[in-house]
Motif scaffolding. Structure first.
Motif, PDB file in Angstrom:
ATOM      1  N   GLU A  25       0.837  -1.197   0.000  1.00 57.45           N
ATOM      2  CA  GLU A  25       0.000   0.000   0.000  1.00 57.45           C
ATOM      3  C   GLU A  25       0.876   1.253   0.000  1.00 57.45           C
ATOM      4  O   GLU A  25       1.876   1.322   0.715  1.00 57.45           O
ATOM      5  CB  GLU A  25      -0.913   0.019   1.229  1.00 57.45           C
ATOM      6  N   VAL A  26       0.465   2.216  -0.783  1.00 63.05           N
ATOM      7  CA  VAL A  26       1.168   3.493  -0.873  1.00 63.05           C
ATOM      8  C   VAL A  26       0.371   4.531  -0.081  1.00 63.05           C
ATOM      9  O   VAL A  26      -0.857   4.538  -0.113  1.00 63.05           O
ATOM     10  CB  VAL A  26       1.308   3.930  -2.347  1.00 63.05           C
ATOM     11  N   GLN A  27       1.072   5.386   0.642  1.00 54.86           N
ATOM     12  CA  GLN A  27       0.380   6.424   1.402  1.00 54.86           C
ATOM     13  C   GLN A  27      -0.403   7.341   0.457  1.00 54.86           C
ATOM     14  O   GLN A  27       0.012   7.603  -0.672  1.00 54.86           O
ATOM     15  CB  GLN A  27       1.374   7.247   2.213  1.00 54.86           C
TER      16      GLN A  27
ATOM     17  N   ALA B  55       8.477   5.701 -10.557  1.00 52.12           N
ATOM     18  CA  ALA B  55       9.703   6.024  -9.818  1.00 52.12           C
ATOM     19  C   ALA B  55       9.684   5.396  -8.431  1.00 52.12           C
ATOM     20  O   ALA B  55      10.702   4.872  -7.948  1.00 52.12           O
ATOM     21  CB  ALA B  55       9.857   7.543  -9.707  1.00 52.12           C
ATOM     22  N   LEU B  56       8.516   5.439  -7.796  1.00 49.91           N
ATOM     23  CA  LEU B  56       8.384   4.845  -6.463  1.00 49.91           C
ATOM     24  C   LEU B  56       8.544   3.326  -6.536  1.00 49.91           C
ATOM     25  O   LEU B  56       9.232   2.711  -5.708  1.00 49.91           O
ATOM     26  CB  LEU B  56       7.027   5.217  -5.858  1.00 49.91           C
ATOM     27  N   LYS B  57       7.913   2.723  -7.542  1.00 53.54           N
ATOM     28  CA  LYS B  57       8.010   1.274  -7.728  1.00 53.54           C
ATOM     29  C   LYS B  57       9.471   0.863  -7.927  1.00 53.54           C
ATOM     30  O   LYS B  57       9.939  -0.131  -7.346  1.00 53.54           O
ATOM     31  CB  LYS B  57       7.166   0.867  -8.933  1.00 53.54           C
TER      32      LYS B  57
ATOM     33  N   HIS C 175      14.407  -1.660  -5.962  1.00 56.65           N
ATOM     34  CA  HIS C 175      15.853  -1.553  -5.736  1.00 56.65           C
ATOM     35  C   HIS C 175      16.194  -1.813  -4.268  1.00 56.65           C
ATOM     36  O   HIS C 175      17.125  -2.571  -3.952  1.00 56.65           O
ATOM     37  CB  HIS C 175      16.357  -0.171  -6.155  1.00 56.65           C
ATOM     38  N   ASN C 176      15.428  -1.182  -3.345  1.00 57.28           N
ATOM     39  CA  ASN C 176      15.721  -1.318  -1.913  1.00 57.28           C
ATOM     40  C   ASN C 176      15.570  -2.762  -1.440  1.00 57.28           C
ATOM     41  O   ASN C 176      16.371  -3.255  -0.650  1.00 57.28           O
ATOM     42  CB  ASN C 176      14.804  -0.403  -1.099  1.00 57.28           C
TER      43      ASN C 176
ATOM     44  N   LYS D 281       3.965  -4.426  -6.894  1.00 51.94           N
ATOM     45  CA  LYS D 281       2.697  -3.853  -7.343  1.00 51.94           C
ATOM     46  C   LYS D 281       2.214  -2.871  -6.289  1.00 51.94           C
ATOM     47  O   LYS D 281       2.000  -3.236  -5.126  1.00 51.94           O
ATOM     48  CB  LYS D 281       1.649  -4.950  -7.556  1.00 51.94           C
ATOM     49  N   LEU D 282       2.056  -1.619  -6.681  1.00 52.11           N
ATOM     50  CA  LEU D 282       1.596  -0.582  -5.760  1.00 52.11           C
ATOM     51  C   LEU D 282       0.074  -0.563  -5.741  1.00 52.11           C
ATOM     52  O   LEU D 282      -0.566  -0.571  -6.800  1.00 52.11           O
ATOM     53  CB  LEU D 282       2.124   0.785  -6.191  1.00 52.11           C
TER      54      LEU D 282
END
Length: 432
Positions: free
Chosen positions: A374-376, A389-391, A396-397, A409-410
């Protein structure tokens, strides 16, 4: 506050003497009353007289969950049913439930170790403890309930769920302690925000959280959102329930009530003891239970033991926060993956919520790991470039920590199912 100074500050020699006497008695009880245990000991060429001290515990055979299921429902009891005053059972989702029975003395012992645990956490008689663990066959609710009453504090037996009511009672009854799963604590903070309730307007100061693995990052998240001190408590129904061990206010490992429960750490592959301080699988023997004593029970929880004296003054051995379970560990393309590792990565990022789901599939001969996260709300944008970009950042992290690629998957906030009980973090669709 030290609830039982004589035991909690005993020297290692004093504790070994207590454990030895109680272990010898328990082995005799088990050998003479449980045919399956007697058979296991005989296969190893053991008789009770071979166990002369706690040092001999490694001679004894292990117990696993299937032993309890094979003797369902009452085949592991060492007393007649007329002496059993309560029954509990763990979830039967993977087969028959594991049944545990308690004598009157067992319930008194259980209340005592939970009371000690609450004392470690800084709970006192003037506290109002809201127990939001499930009541019923699950040991969480009633375990915390009777320990709180034994301490002399006030208990609110609300059980799990009914989240808006939970928050209303926190306001109206001025609860100072909340006891529930850590994932439910985060959900409570979400609903508070929706209801316009400022956590700082509540009297809450301590949370007693257990029943599922949770990371230090999750602890910080809970403490930040609920404005409390988050304390880890550990237990499992096969051993007694909550109260086997608990953190003190220094939050540097859970003190084991080792005058009742002897901990060991073994290599889960070789089953040999590991060197002191090494991580391995936690094994417990109960040495005061009457209804269903259990010897060398393999918990599948992965941790290590710390024997240094704690800043609080207690000398009880501490177990580190469990990093996961040996049977929850996923092996993806030869790499060991624990959900807690993924959780730590997500909680270190400001854009994501601490709610996620790992889905494992096998495509041809290749294992594929998908992560739904889940994305804020403020970051969930219609702008494709921003989400991509967030995905990429999350991918990467996680890859840098796990060493394998993950299909991220966001999803929007509140997409992943919430529960008042243990959070479901993994779906493994492979046919292994």
């Amino acid at each position: 506050m030290i609830w039982n100074r004589t035991i909690e500050c005993a020297s290692r020699d004093e504790m070994a003497a207590i454990q030895s006497e109680r272990l010898i008695r328990t082995v005799q009880r088990v050998y003479h009353n449980i045919p399956s245990y007697r058979t296991k000991m005989q296969e190893k060429g053991l008789v009770p007289a071979d166990i002369k001290s706690v040092e001999d515990i490694t001679k004894l055979p292990f117990t696993i969950k299937s032993d309890l299921r094979d003797n369902y429902p009452f085949g592991m009891f060492t007393v007649p049913m007329s002496e059993i005053v309560r029954l509990h059972a763990s979830s039967g989702t993977t087969g028959k439930p594991t049944v545990v029975g308690y004598t009157r003395n067992d319930l008194q012992m259980w209340a005592e170790v939970v009371t000690r645990s609450l004392g470690m956490a800084g709970v006192h008689q003037k506290d109002i403890v809201q127990v939001a663990y499930g009541y019923g066959l699950f040991t969480g609710g009633l375990g915390l309930h009777y320990g709180t009453e034994n301490l002399g504090a006030t208990v609110i037996p609300i059980s799990g769920g009914n989240t808006q009511k939970q928050i209303q009672l926190m306001q109206d009854f001025q609860s100072t302690v909340i006891a529930c799963t850590p994932s439910y604590a985060l959900y409570l903070s979400e609903v508070m925000q929706e209801m316009g309730v400022d956590p700082e307007s509540l009297k809450l100061r301590i949370g007693i959280f257990g029943a599922e693995p949770w990371s230090e990052s999750m602890r910080r998240e809970i403490e930040s959102k609920l404005k409390i001190k988050a304390i880890d408590i550990y237990g499992l129904s096969e051993v007694v329930g909550p109260g086997v061990s608990c953190e003190c206010e220094h939050q540097c490992g859970m003190h084991v009530n080792e005058d009742h429960f002897i901990p060991e750490i073994i290599n889960p592959e070789t089953l040999d003891p590991v060197a002191p301080g090494e991580i391995g699988e936690l094994v417990f023997s109960t040495i005061t239970k009457e209804g269903i004593p259990i010897l060398r029970y393999r918990t599948r929880d992965l941790t290590r033991l710390i024997y240094d004296k704690c800043e609080c003054g207690r000398t009880l051995v501490r177990m580190e926060k469990c990093m996961g379970r040996s049977d929850d560990m996923l092996i993806i393309r030869g790499v060991n993956v624990f959900p807690s590792q993924v959780e730590s990565v997500l909680l270190s990022m400001s854009e994501t919520e601490p709610h996620y789901l790992l889905i494992v599939d096998r495509v041809g001969t290749l294992d594929v790991l998908k992560l739904m996260v889940e994305v804020q709300e403020q970051f969930f944008s219609d702008e494709v470039r921003q989400l991509e970009a967030l995905k990429k950042k999350i991918t990467h992290n996680i890859q840098s920590i796990l060493g394998i690629s993950v299909d991220v998957k966001l999803v929007e906030p509140k997409t992943i199912e919430r529960t008042a009980g243990k959070a479901k973090r993994v779906i493994d669709n492979r046919k292994i």
